[in-house]
Write a protein that holds these residues in place. Structure first.
Motif, PDB file in Angstrom:
ATOM      1  N   VAL A  31       0.847  -1.188   0.000  1.00 19.05           N
ATOM      2  CA  VAL A  31       0.000   0.000   0.000  1.00 19.05           C
ATOM      3  C   VAL A  31       0.884   1.239   0.000  1.00 19.05           C
ATOM      4  O   VAL A  31       1.774   1.385   0.850  1.00 19.05           O
ATOM      5  CB  VAL A  31      -0.934   0.011   1.230  1.00 19.05           C
ATOM      6  CG1 VAL A  31      -1.807   1.266   1.212  1.00 19.05           C
ATOM      7  CG2 VAL A  31      -1.800  -1.241   1.241  1.00 19.05           C
ATOM      8  N   THR A  32       0.638   2.113  -0.965  1.00 21.29           N
ATOM      9  CA  THR A  32       1.494   3.299  -1.134  1.00 21.29           C
ATOM     10  C   THR A  32       1.472   4.218   0.086  1.00 21.29           C
ATOM     11  O   THR A  32       2.510   4.698   0.552  1.00 21.29           O
ATOM     12  CB  THR A  32       1.056   4.095  -2.367  1.00 21.29           C
ATOM     13  OG1 THR A  32       1.053   3.235  -3.513  1.00 21.29           O
ATOM     14  CG2 THR A  32       2.011   5.259  -2.621  1.00 21.29           C
ATOM     15  N   GLY A  73       2.511   1.727   3.399  1.00 17.99           N
ATOM     16  CA  GLY A  73       3.687   0.875   3.263  1.00 17.99           C
ATOM     17  C   GLY A  73       3.451  -0.546   3.734  1.00 17.99           C
ATOM     18  O   GLY A  73       4.399  -1.329   3.853  1.00 17.99           O
ATOM     19  N   GLU A  74       2.198  -0.895   4.003  1.00 15.34           N
ATOM     20  CA  GLU A  74       1.875  -2.245   4.467  1.00 15.34           C
ATOM     21  C   GLU A  74       1.687  -3.188   3.268  1.00 15.34           C
ATOM     22  O   GLU A  74       1.076  -2.818   2.268  1.00 15.34           O
ATOM     23  CB  GLU A  74       0.594  -2.228   5.298  1.00 15.34           C
ATOM     24  CG  GLU A  74       0.715  -1.427   6.596  1.00 15.34           C
ATOM     25  CD  GLU A  74      -0.586  -1.439   7.383  1.00 15.34           C
ATOM     26  OE1 GLU A  74      -1.578  -2.002   6.875  1.00 15.34           O
ATOM     27  OE2 GLU A  74      -0.598  -0.897   8.500  1.00 15.34           O
ATOM     28  N   PRO A  75       2.202  -4.406   3.387  1.00 14.16           N
ATOM     29  CA  PRO A  75       1.998  -5.379   2.301  1.00 14.16           C
ATOM     30  C   PRO A  75       0.563  -5.912   2.324  1.00 14.16           C
ATOM     31  O   PRO A  75      -0.092  -5.934   3.371  1.00 14.16           O
ATOM     32  CB  PRO A  75       2.998  -6.487   2.646  1.00 14.16           C
ATOM     33  CG  PRO A  75       3.158  -6.396   4.129  1.00 14.16           C
ATOM     34  CD  PRO A  75       3.038  -4.934   4.471  1.00 14.16           C
TER      35      PRO A  75
END
Length: 204
Positions: free
Chosen positions: A69-70, A73-75
């Motif tokens: 997630v831009t 920053g979480e995958p």
């Protein structure tokens, strides 16, 4: 051509990801069992296994998406089991008739898409009939190869029904036909290889 490239690249991604695991697993297996084999046999088996992985990636692996997630920053990793374009057809030759004699105004270059689907359904299963008959002698039979192709394709279509992909009896027909064609290619290849050998012996 763009669609073909897209599918091939996707398939190669799965194959390359599995290659290292397969080589490592096979090496450990052969060493543990102390099994004597040849490079040729291992190469044929390896190509067949990697082909099966590529086949599974295009038929029974659910649609998924992964990334980061831009903003946070979480995958993330999502699997999709529904598809608005999926359909079920149990009427033989219905889809084939549509491919040959009808048009779809919602799809650009319908003729190209139809040709791609027809060709892919045949060519994708051609290696199945080729390699199975090459590796296991008991499948040197049109009947057994056809039954195997029918069983595998029916199983795939059954799984596709539950993972948001289309299930079509015409795919079963095309896939089974492709499997048999693969066996025919093997027979022709073996005949062409043996023919020069017989001619050479006859001249000695």
């Amino acid at each position: 051509m763009g669609l073909i490239t897209l599918y091939v690249e996707d398939m190669l991604g799965y194959i390359l990801a599995a290659l290292t695991f397969y080589v490592g697993f096979r090496f450990i297996f052969l060493k543990k069992k102390r099994k004597i084999t040849s490079f040729k046999e291992e190469l044929i088996l390896g190509v067949f296994v990697l082909y099966l992985i590529g086949l599974a990636s295009q038929t029974i692996v659910p649609n998924w998406n992964a990334g980061i997630v831009t903003d946070t920053g979480e995958p993330f990793f999502d699997i999709y089991f529904t598809n608005e374009l999926s359909h079920v057809n149990i009427l033989p030759f219905h889809t084939l008739y549509e491919y040959f004699f009808q048009t779809n105004t919602n799809v650009d270059e319908w003729n190209s898409v139809s040709l791609l689907n027809l060709t892919a359904n045949v060519m994708l299963f051609l290696p199945l009939g080729f390699f199975v008959s090459l590796i296991w002698r008991k499948y040197h039979s049109f009947r057994r190869v056809m039954i195997l192709g029918l069983f595998v394709t029916c199983l795939i279509e059954f799984i596709q029904y539950f993972i948001g992909r289309s299930s079509d009896i015409d795919d079963v027909l095309l896939n089974t036909f492709g499997t048999v064609i693969g066996y025919v290619v093997l027979l022709i290849s073996q005949y062409l290889i043996r023919k020069p050998v017989k001619q050479k012996k006859a001249t000695i």
